[in-house]
Design a protein around this motif. Structure first.
Motif, PDB file in Angstrom:
ATOM      1  N   TYR A   7       3.291-113.394  58.945  1.00  0.00           N
ATOM      2  CA  TYR A   7       3.841-114.639  59.580  1.00  0.00           C
ATOM      3  C   TYR A   7       2.666-115.117  60.626  1.00  0.00           C
ATOM      4  O   TYR A   7       2.964-114.626  61.566  1.00  0.00           O
ATOM      5  CB  TYR A   7       4.625-113.950  59.324  1.00  0.00           C
ATOM      6  CG  TYR A   7       5.697-114.124  58.072  1.00  0.00           C
ATOM      7  CD1 TYR A   7       6.225-114.491  56.962  1.00  0.00           C
ATOM      8  CD2 TYR A   7       6.106-111.908  58.357  1.00  0.00           C
ATOM      9  CE1 TYR A   7       7.264-113.429  55.647  1.00  0.00           C
ATOM     10  CE2 TYR A   7       6.244-111.807  56.712  1.00  0.00           C
ATOM     11  CZ  TYR A   7       6.496-112.350  55.934  1.00  0.00           C
ATOM     12  OH  TYR A   7       7.374-112.169  54.811  1.00  0.00           O
ATOM     13  N   PHE A  10       1.007-121.142  63.754  1.00  0.00           N
ATOM     14  CA  PHE A  10       0.124-121.704  63.325  1.00  0.00           C
ATOM     15  C   PHE A  10       0.002-122.988  64.060  1.00  0.00           C
ATOM     16  O   PHE A  10      -0.585-124.099  63.031  1.00  0.00           O
ATOM     17  CB  PHE A  10      -0.824-121.274  62.409  1.00  0.00           C
ATOM     18  CG  PHE A  10      -0.450-120.012  61.425  1.00  0.00           C
ATOM     19  CD1 PHE A  10      -1.408-119.251  61.853  1.00  0.00           C
ATOM     20  CD2 PHE A  10       0.948-119.583  60.085  1.00  0.00           C
ATOM     21  CE1 PHE A  10      -1.896-117.973  61.836  1.00  0.00           C
ATOM     22  CE2 PHE A  10       0.295-118.331  60.328  1.00  0.00           C
ATOM     23  CZ  PHE A  10      -0.822-117.589  60.694  1.00  0.00           C
ATOM     24  N   HIS A  14      -5.255-122.324  66.403  1.00  0.00           N
ATOM     25  CA  HIS A  14      -6.412-122.567  67.155  1.00  0.00           C
ATOM     26  C   HIS A  14      -7.936-120.800  66.792  1.00  0.00           C
ATOM     27  O   HIS A  14      -6.967-120.213  66.089  1.00  0.00           O
ATOM     28  CB  HIS A  14      -5.907-122.204  68.707  1.00  0.00           C
ATOM     29  CG  HIS A  14      -5.083-121.144  68.879  1.00  0.00           C
ATOM     30  ND1 HIS A  14      -5.089-119.634  68.715  1.00  0.00           N
ATOM     31  CD2 HIS A  14      -3.367-121.544  68.284  1.00  0.00           C
ATOM     32  CE1 HIS A  14      -4.117-119.405  68.885  1.00  0.00           C
ATOM     33  NE2 HIS A  14      -2.916-120.135  68.776  1.00  0.00           N
ATOM     34  N   VAL A  92       0.771-108.134  62.534  1.00  0.00           N
ATOM     35  CA  VAL A  92       1.174-109.612  63.141  1.00  0.00           C
ATOM     36  C   VAL A  92      -0.046-109.362  64.446  1.00  0.00           C
ATOM     37  O   VAL A  92       0.170-107.817  65.055  1.00  0.00           O
ATOM     38  CB  VAL A  92       2.320-109.871  63.098  1.00  0.00           C
ATOM     39  CG1 VAL A  92       3.029-111.408  62.517  1.00  0.00           C
ATOM     40  CG2 VAL A  92       3.321-108.154  63.766  1.00  0.00           C
ATOM     41  N   ASP A  95       1.104-108.898  70.617  1.00  0.00           N
ATOM     42  CA  ASP A  95       2.584-110.027  71.412  1.00  0.00           C
ATOM     43  C   ASP A  95       3.811-109.366  70.299  1.00  0.00           C
ATOM     44  O   ASP A  95       4.732-109.698  71.515  1.00  0.00           O
ATOM     45  CB  ASP A  95       2.170-111.716  71.279  1.00  0.00           C
ATOM     46  CG  ASP A  95       2.228-111.982  70.368  1.00  0.00           C
ATOM     47  OD1 ASP A  95       1.262-111.547  69.350  1.00  0.00           O
ATOM     48  OD2 ASP A  95       2.337-113.330  69.541  1.00  0.00           O
ATOM     49  N   TRP A  96       3.516-108.712  69.509  1.00  0.00           N
ATOM     50  CA  TRP A  96       4.906-108.384  69.131  1.00  0.00           C
ATOM     51  C   TRP A  96       5.229-107.264  68.888  1.00  0.00           C
ATOM     52  O   TRP A  96       6.394-106.033  68.399  1.00  0.00           O
ATOM     53  CB  TRP A  96       5.278-109.452  67.280  1.00  0.00           C
ATOM     54  CG  TRP A  96       4.556-110.176  67.331  1.00  0.00           C
ATOM     55  CD1 TRP A  96       4.011-111.476  67.934  1.00  0.00           C
ATOM     56  CD2 TRP A  96       5.691-111.753  67.804  1.00  0.00           C
ATOM     57  NE1 TRP A  96       4.145-112.540  66.885  1.00  0.00           N
ATOM     58  CE2 TRP A  96       5.517-112.853  67.234  1.00  0.00           C
ATOM     59  CE3 TRP A  96       7.313-111.289  68.159  1.00  0.00           C
ATOM     60  CZ2 TRP A  96       6.519-113.953  68.233  1.00  0.00           C
ATOM     61  CZ3 TRP A  96       7.994-112.311  68.057  1.00  0.00           C
ATOM     62  CH2 TRP A  96       7.638-113.493  67.537  1.00  0.00           C
ATOM     63  N   PRO A 113      -4.776-106.715  67.770  1.00  0.00           N
ATOM     64  CA  PRO A 113      -5.264-107.198  69.183  1.00  0.00           C
ATOM     65  C   PRO A 113      -4.750-108.472  68.824  1.00  0.00           C
ATOM     66  O   PRO A 113      -5.437-109.630  67.845  1.00  0.00           O
ATOM     67  CB  PRO A 113      -7.121-106.529  69.109  1.00  0.00           C
ATOM     68  CG  PRO A 113      -6.901-105.893  68.243  1.00  0.00           C
ATOM     69  CD  PRO A 113      -5.870-105.704  67.250  1.00  0.00           C
ATOM     70  N   ILE A 118      -5.883-117.638  75.087  1.00  0.00           N
ATOM     71  CA  ILE A 118      -5.390-118.959  73.765  1.00  0.00           C
ATOM     72  C   ILE A 118      -4.033-118.607  73.362  1.00  0.00           C
ATOM     73  O   ILE A 118      -3.760-117.534  72.326  1.00  0.00           O
ATOM     74  CB  ILE A 118      -6.125-119.158  73.148  1.00  0.00           C
ATOM     75  CG1 ILE A 118      -6.369-120.386  71.984  1.00  0.00           C
ATOM     76  CG2 ILE A 118      -6.479-118.439  71.626  1.00  0.00           C
ATOM     77  CD1 ILE A 118      -7.611-120.978  71.690  1.00  0.00           C
ATOM     78  N   SER A 119      -2.672-119.800  72.906  1.00  0.00           N
ATOM     79  CA  SER A 119      -1.917-119.945  72.330  1.00  0.00           C
ATOM     80  C   SER A 119      -1.475-120.917  71.881  1.00  0.00           C
ATOM     81  O   SER A 119      -1.732-122.142  72.922  1.00  0.00           O
ATOM     82  CB  SER A 119      -0.644-119.024  73.374  1.00  0.00           C
ATOM     83  OG  SER A 119       0.378-120.272  74.076  1.00  0.00           O
ATOM     84  N   THR A 121       1.371-122.296  72.614  1.00  0.00           N
ATOM     85  CA  THR A 121       1.809-123.494  73.654  1.00  0.00           C
ATOM     86  C   THR A 121       1.081-123.301  74.519  1.00  0.00           C
ATOM     87  O   THR A 121       1.205-124.228  75.527  1.00  0.00           O
ATOM     88  CB  THR A 121       3.052-122.024  74.324  1.00  0.00           C
ATOM     89  OG1 THR A 121       3.867-121.311  73.470  1.00  0.00           O
ATOM     90  CG2 THR A 121       3.900-122.771  75.898  1.00  0.00           C
TER      91      THR A 121
HETATM   92  N1  CTP Z   1      -2.172-114.748  67.706  1.00  0.00           N
HETATM   93  C1  CTP Z   1      -3.087-113.982  68.188  1.00  0.00           C
HETATM   94  N2  CTP Z   1      -3.565-114.248  69.023  1.00  0.00           N
HETATM   95  C2  CTP Z   1      -2.865-115.316  69.760  1.00  0.00           C
HETATM   96  C3  CTP Z   1      -2.179-116.827  69.487  1.00  0.00           C
HETATM   97  C4  CTP Z   1      -1.343-115.596  68.777  1.00  0.00           C
HETATM   98  O1  CTP Z   1      -3.095-112.459  67.448  1.00  0.00           O
HETATM   99  N3  CTP Z   1      -3.872-115.779  71.213  1.00  0.00           N
HETATM  100  C5  CTP Z   1      -1.386-114.574  66.460  1.00  0.00           C
HETATM  101  C6  CTP Z   1       0.157-114.099  66.576  1.00  0.00           C
HETATM  102  O2  CTP Z   1       0.170-112.776  67.184  1.00  0.00           O
HETATM  103  C7  CTP Z   1       0.477-114.046  65.140  1.00  0.00           C
HETATM  104  C8  CTP Z   1       0.254-115.250  64.021  1.00  0.00           C
HETATM  105  O3  CTP Z   1      -1.303-115.274  66.032  1.00  0.00           O
HETATM  106  O4  CTP Z   1       0.546-113.026  64.940  1.00  0.00           O
HETATM  107  C9  CTP Z   1       0.764-116.561  64.555  1.00  0.00           C
HETATM  108  O5  CTP Z   1       1.045-116.956  66.169  1.00  0.00           O
HETATM  109  P1  CTP Z   1       1.860-117.819  66.178  1.00  0.00           P
HETATM  110  O6  CTP Z   1       3.319-117.803  66.598  1.00  0.00           O
HETATM  111  O7  CTP Z   1       1.851-119.030  65.082  1.00  0.00           O
HETATM  112  O8  CTP Z   1       0.774-118.381  67.835  1.00  0.00           O
HETATM  113  P2  CTP Z   1       1.026-118.378  69.163  1.00  0.00           P
HETATM  114  O9  CTP Z   1      -0.345-119.348  70.018  1.00  0.00           O
HETATM  115  O10 CTP Z   1       1.262-117.563  69.708  1.00  0.00           O
HETATM  116  O11 CTP Z   1       2.295-119.457  69.072  1.00  0.00           O
HETATM  117  P3  CTP Z   1       3.397-120.014  70.037  1.00  0.00           P
HETATM  118  O12 CTP Z   1       2.298-120.238  71.896  1.00  0.00           O
HETATM  119  O13 CTP Z   1       3.951-121.093  69.497  1.00  0.00           O
HETATM  120  O14 CTP Z   1       4.160-119.114  70.532  1.00  0.00           O
END
Ligand code: CTP
Length: 457
Positions: A7, A10, A14, A92, A95-96, A113, A118-119, A121
């Motif tokens: 879940y 997205f 990225h 997932v 981070d979770w 992992p 990158i995120s 946010t």
């Molecule tokens: N994810 C990941 N690596 C990242 C960013 C996200 O593996 N650098 C994974 C998250 O752990 C999650 C999935 O991608 O399983 C979707 O995450 P999401 O919350 O939509 O992305 P984020 O970039 O973490 O969003 P936000 O910054 O809004 O929390």
């Protein structure tokens, strides 16, 4: 066949999302991806998501890793999905870690992992310059606005304007927020410092401040009522449109996710055809407050009328046949308590507003099959129920609600400014203009009723 589920929101797809989906797919033979709905994200406090759900779904689909895409729209859905789809692995990003261990009783839980650095946010905050906001008026709303704006990325409060600089509330405000730039004389100069203005000054000044700000190219979020006449309100929206600026009227209920859910349930047909709406909003104001001492611009209707009108307009529209008001005025002509009745072809609505009379303060939406009851404070909508003839049958809704609710209107304001608005359906220009029409009608009624009172006394 091994079924995997994951879940995410997205937003602004990225590389981290791509890697996650690729690895998730590699865990099994069939990958289900749950993409959060806007509503669900708002409810859990994630109010800065920029892309709508269809765009985000498309990005997930474009990777080619997902065999099935579903929408996640409520708390507890993961357990339902795992059982419904016969899922073997839930996964997932790391981070979770720990958060979803409770799902181990239904399937295997794998934390993949997370891609570093990158995120969504981070992308969101690099994408846009923060919107520099100045606050007009430093009374009750201003400190609340500042604390709620902290939850909206992209909103940066940098200045405040108050021409009545000897007021006690002003020096108190300055002490609390010493880092703001203060302007007490020149409004035009104050406007030069900022990109957008939040107007929380006395009611009768909103229009002027809004007009000047728009003329100077600034976006406007104004406390209600934006103006006292339909013509002026229309003029402000026309001006905003011509100058390609955002203009929003801050009627809190309209922006709260729980209220939208309530409206959606009402419109879903669950209670049949809507025939009647009763909306009350009363708050006892101090005897020396502006609401109870300003016979011209204070009073209950101007204060709470826009809020009670929101559910009525949303559900019954603007095409009414008849409207009437009845108010109790104090000796100086301040309306302490009002009743408004609006009649449509095949439906009706009534609303009560009060600053010196306390009522239950609820919202009841009655239909041909049942009714919705939202108790006070329904305008923040933390709880509502759908009820039926069979009194045993009650469906309860408890939409989560964060802070004091201002963050939702601030978030909508910022999102519109940076170009990710969702068509402004939460409170449209037409709805605002209609509210001004009703306010104008109320003013006519009030002037007639109080014509014998000398307002200067
Ligand atoms: N994810 C990941 N690596 C990242 C960013 C996200 O593996 N650098 C994974 C998250 O752990 C999650 C999935 O991608 O399983 C979707 O995450 P999401 O919350 O939509 O992305 P984020 O970039 O973490 O969003 P936000 O910054 O809004 O929390």
């Amino acid at each position: 066949m091994t079924k995997v589920i994951t879940y995410g929101t997205f937003d602004l797809f990225h590389q981290g999302h791509y890697n996650l989906l690729k690895h998730a797919k590699a865990l099994g033979d069939y990958l289900i991806v749950g993409v959060t709905s806007e509503h669900f994200d708002e409810n859990r406090g994630k109010i800065n998501v920029l892309e709508d759900v269809l765009t985000r779904v498309q990005h997930v689909r474009d990777t080619g890793f997902a065999d099935q895409i579903i929408i996640e729209d409520h708390e507890g859905q993961k357990i339902e999905d795992i059982q419904r789809y016969g899922v073997d692995i839930f996964t997932v990003g790391s981070d979770w870690v720990g958060t979803f261990d409770y799902l181990n009783q239904y399937c295997k839980v794998v934390y993949l992992p997370r891609t570093p650095d990158i995120s969504s946010t981070a992308i969101r905050s690099n994408m846009f310059q923060p919107v520099r906001i100045g606050i007009v008026g430093t009374g009750r709303m201003a400190p609340r606005f500042i604390s709620e704006a902290k939850y909206v990325s992209g909103a940066q409060i940098i200045a405040a304007y108050n021409p009545v600089n000897d007021a006690e509330s002003f020096s108190e405000f300055r002490t609390h927020f010493p880092s703001l730039i203060y302007e007490t004389e020149n409004y035009e100069h104050f406007l030069e410092l900022i990109d957008a203005v939040y107007i929380a000054s006395p009611n009768e000044t909103h229009y002027n401040y809004a007009q000047k700000a728009l003329l100077q190219g600034k976006h406007v979020l104004s406390e209600k009522p934006l103006a006292f006449t339909k013509r002026e309100t229309q003029e402000l929206y026309d001006l905003a449109e011509t100058k390609n600026l955002v203009l929003l009227e801050a009627v809190k209920a309209a922006y709260c996710p729980g209220f939208q859910e309530l409206i959606n349930v009402a419109e879903s047909g669950r209670i049949g055809e809507i025939k009647d709406i009763e909306a009350d909003f009363t708050r006892l104001a101090a005897e020396n407050s502006r609401e109870r001492t300003d016979a011209e611009y204070g009073g209950a209707f101007y204060e709470f009328g826009p809020s009670v009108l929101v559910p009525i307009i949303k559900l019954l529209g603007t095409n009414y046949k008849d409207i009437s008001f009845h108010s109790i005025f104090d000796t100086s002509g301040v309306d302490e308590y009002d009743k408004m009745d609006i009649y449509y072809d095949n439906a009706m609505a009534s609303a009560r507003t009060g600053v010196a009379v306390k009522t239950e303060g609820q919202l009841v939406i009655s239909g041909t099959k049942g009714y919705i009851l939202a108790q006070s404070p329904w305008w923040l909508t933390k709880h509502f129920e759908v009820r039926y003839e069979d009194s045993e049958k009650i469906e309860s809704y408890d939409p989560p609600f964060r802070g004091d609710g201002l963050r939702y209107e601030i978030s909508e304001f910022i999102r519109k400014i940076i170009g990710f608005s969702r068509n402004g359906y939460k409170l449209t220009a037409e709805e605002s203009i209609f509210m001004a029409e009703i306010i104008e009608k109320y003013t006519e009624y009030k002037n007639k009723q109080t014509s014998g009172i000398d307002h200067l006394n």
